[in-house]
Structure formats: C-alpha cells, structure tokens
Write an enzyme that holds these catalytic residues in place. Structure first.
Site, PDB file in Angstrom:
ATOM      1  N   ARG A  62       0.860  -1.202   0.000  1.00 40.38           N
ATOM      2  CA  ARG A  62       0.000   0.000   0.000  1.00 40.38           C
ATOM      3  C   ARG A  62       0.886   1.238   0.000  1.00 40.38           C
ATOM      4  NH1 ARG A  62      -1.255   1.737   4.641  1.00 40.38           N
ATOM      5  NH2 ARG A  62      -2.031  -0.221   5.496  1.00 40.38           N
ATOM      6  N   TYR A 114     -15.793  18.063 -14.067  1.00 42.31           N
ATOM      7  CA  TYR A 114     -16.234  16.676 -14.174  1.00 42.31           C
ATOM      8  C   TYR A 114     -17.310  16.385 -13.115  1.00 42.31           C
ATOM      9  CZ  TYR A 114     -15.832  11.569 -13.939  1.00 42.31           C
ATOM     10  OH  TYR A 114     -16.094  10.225 -13.921  1.00 42.31           O
ATOM     11  N   ASP A 186      -6.984  19.546 -13.413  1.00 38.54           N
ATOM     12  CA  ASP A 186      -7.339  18.225 -13.931  1.00 38.54           C
ATOM     13  C   ASP A 186      -6.955  18.230 -15.411  1.00 38.54           C
ATOM     14  OD1 ASP A 186      -8.590  16.001 -15.024  1.00 38.54           O
ATOM     15  OD2 ASP A 186     -10.289  16.104 -13.638  1.00 38.54           O
ATOM     16  N   LYS A 211      -8.251   7.195 -18.809  1.00 34.52           N
ATOM     17  CA  LYS A 211      -8.554   7.775 -20.110  1.00 34.52           C
ATOM     18  C   LYS A 211      -7.344   7.643 -21.040  1.00 34.52           C
ATOM     19  CE  LYS A 211     -12.274   8.624 -17.768  1.00 34.52           C
ATOM     20  NZ  LYS A 211     -12.531   9.871 -17.063  1.00 34.52           N
TER      21      LYS A 211
HETATM   22  C1  PLP Z   1     -12.981  10.271 -15.807  1.00 33.54           C
HETATM   23  C2  PLP Z   1     -12.564  11.569 -15.256  1.00 33.54           C
HETATM   24  C3  PLP Z   1     -12.284  11.721 -13.889  1.00 33.54           C
HETATM   25  C4  PLP Z   1     -12.463  10.607 -12.899  1.00 33.54           C
HETATM   26  O1  PLP Z   1     -11.591   9.550 -13.137  1.00 33.54           O
HETATM   27  P1  PLP Z   1     -11.944   8.019 -12.770  1.00 33.54           P
HETATM   28  O2  PLP Z   1     -10.726   7.308 -13.199  1.00 33.54           O
HETATM   29  O3  PLP Z   1     -13.192   7.668 -13.525  1.00 33.54           O
HETATM   30  O4  PLP Z   1     -12.165   7.975 -11.305  1.00 33.54           O
HETATM   31  C5  PLP Z   1     -11.872  12.964 -13.441  1.00 33.54           C
HETATM   32  N1  PLP Z   1     -11.759  14.008 -14.291  1.00 33.54           N
HETATM   33  C6  PLP Z   1     -12.024  13.900 -15.603  1.00 33.54           C
HETATM   34  C7  PLP Z   1     -11.867  15.097 -16.487  1.00 33.54           C
HETATM   35  C8  PLP Z   1     -12.443  12.688 -16.127  1.00 33.54           C
HETATM   36  O5  PLP Z   1     -12.722  12.591 -17.429  1.00 33.54           O
END
Ligand code: PLP
Length: 398
Positions: A62, A114, A186, A211
């Site tokens: 962890r 998001y 982000d 992503k």
């Molecule tokens: C998908 C996404 C998240 C969250 O990520 P997860 O891996 O689904 O928890 C946060 N910000 C953006 C812009 C996203 O597209």
C-alpha cells in the site's frame, strides 16, 4: 511535437529527453537481475527486512510497490514534475487533493468540472464543512470575486466537458497564489503530451489514468503530479493513510499505455481536427465545439497553452432529443458509452446521459442543448467515422 531542449550535457537521464522519449524511458530500467526489459508486475504485498526497519526501499505494497514506483516516475517525467503518486481511480486522486483541506476551508472550482468532482465537493466535502463556490473559470474577474480569505484551493479543468471551454492555467494559478491558495489542474482531457500545467504555474496536476494515459479502456486509475517535494510528502501521507492505491497489474497496464501516448495522441488530434471540420460544414449540424476550430471562442488561448487541440469534441445535431438519441444508437464505429480516451471512438448524448439529472431549463441555459452529442475521437480511419455518422444522421432524420 514538443521541441523543448533536452539537456545534451552530462549523463543522459530520461527526464532530460523530449516527451516522446520520456514516455518510453522515464522510470524504465531493465531488471538488474534478469535483464528483462519491461517492469515486472510485482504481485506482492510485503517485503523482507534484513533487520527490523532495515529494508531495501519497500515495506508494504500500500505504501510502495516497485511496479507502481516505475509508473509514478514515468508520469512525473511526462508532466514536467518532480514527483507523482498513483491511485486506484481518478476520483481517488481528486479525493487526495481534497484531503489536504481542513474543515472551514473554501474551494473555488469551475462550474463545468467533471461530474464526479462536482459530486465529491457538494455531497462529501460539504458535509465536512468545506464549501465550494462554482464559477465560470473562463471569467478571471468572477474567479477573483469568488476568492475568500479561507480559499485554500482553486480547481481548474481544461478543456472542459462537454463544451470544450479552455481555461487559462497561468492566469488562474496567479489568482490562486494571490490568495495563498493551491491551484490544481485536472489535465485528463489534454494529457501531458498536449499540455503541462506545472509549466504554467499550477501546483498539482490530476490525471484520470483511465482515459488517454491508459489509453485502451482496460483499467481504472488516477495520479497526482507535483513539482515540490514537501507537497508530494503531504500527498504521500494521505495516499498511504487512505489507501486508494492501484494494484501492480493496473500500474503495469498504464505503464504500457504511456509508452504510446505521443503516437496515439497525434492520431487522436489529427482525426478530431478533420472530423470537426467535416461536422462544421455539415447541414445537419448547427454547431461544433472543438478548440482547434478558429470559430471556437478560446481558440487563441488553446493554441498558446496546448501543443495540439486534443481528441474530444462535441456538436449540436440539428434535431430533437429523440433524433439525437437515434444518432448515438445507430453509430457502429462510435460505440455508445461514457468515458473517453481509448483507441476506439465513443459517442454519448449529455442531455440524455451524463447531464440528464440537470433540469431542462437549467441545462439549456448552460449551453447543453437537446441535440448535443459528445465524441471521443479514436484512432480508427477518419473516413469510416464520417461514413458512420452520415449513416446515423440519415437514420435519425428519415
Ligand atoms: C474520468 C474523469 C475523472 C475521474 O476519473 P476516474 O478514473 O473515472 O475515477 C476525473 N476528471 C475527468 C476530467 C475525467 O474525465
């Protein structure tokens, strides 16, 4: 694509190379024992100690795992940071930024962040007495006005979903710092290949590795990248204390993905640009949202801040909510699904899916029309995408 100067002097360190080279080599060394090129999947929970407290860098997975470490080093190098920490999801990463706050603190965030970010701020941290003001982050005066003496964090996303608004990272970081707040960005939509927020003054970069960085729609993951050892240590404390860390197999998959990030992104961008032009000229489409189009309201800022315009775009199909639903149901190259950033093209209808919970009047006022369709442009042949959309448009309007 990036022409930042690699330091040609002295010993070669993967961090000194251009991003295409860093993607493949940063954090990657052949295994010293076997010579195996690829980082092994260290499926392992605990580590032998030679004497109590005397270990070889790892105690418990962890806290730290060698596969995860290699990914963290790779991501730090990609985002021009000194340190990275990985999490079991993007939300796990976002939660960890919020862990840095205390009851009574205030957050300023974009009004089109998001959905999961909006939810954790309004339904989780709100309960812990952390208030958030949501503002249009393209309006710097509105952001300045939203700042309170107790504002500790300015949360920025760019480009945003689904209208691809572009926020000025450097200017927003400045506003945050004037108020002694951290600026977190982000960077999921742009990826470090197209945009490196730390270079513009941001303090923390967040990635949903699910992503583009993973890139193959086969794993969930998140990361935080910083350029400050003290901040990294604070983040590391919460990473270990909360424990939303990825397993080694997930870390391996993302590490496999980041190696091809530059070539994938080049194709995503090329296809998205061509598709955006095609849609823009199409009689059945009333508007296209893609920062690469000169008609996009933030095109100049995007051109300055990003190395290319990305693989995400939205458009307004000139029809009813039901007709737009038919479009997204009928496509075959584009799969009807949420998420983004994989090699395959995805399509979704915000008004009926991701943003369906917003009352219609409010949704329309926010610019999310009934016919709005968002696509994650994949790396298939762009002519197949056009033909697929044309077939779906014809079906919807017949
Ligand atoms: C998908 C996404 C998240 C969250 O990520 P997860 O891996 O689904 O928890 C946060 N910000 C953006 C812009 C996203 O597209």
């Amino acid at each position: 694509m990036s022409d930042d100067d690699p330091a040609a002097d002295g010993d070669a360190d993967a961090d000194d190379f251009r991003i295409e080279t860093r993607a493949i080599h940063a954090g990657q060394e052949p295994d010293p024992e076997t010579g195996a090129l690829m980082t092994p999947i260290h499926a392992n929970s605990t580590y032998e100690q030679d004497a109590p407290g005397d270990h070889r860098g790892y105690e418990y997975s962890r806290t730290g795992n060698p596969t995860r470490t290699d990914l963290e080093e790779n991501l730090a190098a990609l985002e021009s940071g000194s340190h990275a920490r990985c999490f079991s999801s993007g939300m796990g990463a976002i939660n960890t930024v919020l862990n840095l706050l205390s009851a009574g603190d205030h957050v300023v965030a974009g009004d089109d962040v998001y959905g999961g970010t909006h939810r954790i701020l309004t339904q989780v941290y709100d309960e812990y007495d952390v208030d958030t003001t949501f503002v249009d982050t393209t309006d710097l005066d509105a952001v300045r006005e939203a700042m309170e003496p107790n504002t500790e964090l300015v949360w920025v996303e760019t480009p945003t979903n689904p209208l691809m608004n572009v926020n000025d990272i450097g200017a927003l970081a400045e506003v945050a710092h004037e108020g002694d707040a951290l600026c977190a960005v982000d960077n999921t939509f742009a990826t470090p290949y197209l945009q490196r927020p730390l270079e513009h003054g941001a303090d923390v970069v967040c990635q949903s590795l699910t992503k583009y960085l993973g890139g193959h729609s086969d794993t969930i993951g998140g990361a935080l990248i910083v350029d400050d050892a003290d901040l990294d240590e604070r983040i590391g404390f919460y990473q270990n204390s909360v424990g939303a860390t990825p397993g080694p197999f997930d870390a391996f998959l993302v590490l496999r993905g980041t190696k091809t990030l530059p070539v994938r992104m080049d194709r995503h961008c090329e296809n998205a640009a061509e598709l955006a032009e095609w849609l823009d000229a199409h009689d059945d489409v009333s508007r296209v949202y893609y920062p690469g189009l000169e008609s996009h309201p933030h095109h100049d800022l995007a051109a300055e801040q990003m190395d290319d315009f990305g693989g995400m775009l939205s458009f307004e199909f000139d029809g009813t909510l039901e007709q737009a639903s038919t479009v997204v149901e009928e496509t075959e190259v584009f799969t009807l699904a949420e998420s983004l950033g994989g090699v395959e093209s995805l399509i979704e209808q915000p008004a009926a899916m991701t943003h369906a919970a917003i009352p219609r009047e409010e949704r329309l006022a926010a610019g999310l029309s009934d016919g709005l369709i968002r696509v994650s442009v994949g790396i298939e042949h762009v002519d197949d995408m056009k033909a697929d959309l044309q077939r779906a448009f014809d079906r919807a309007l017949e």
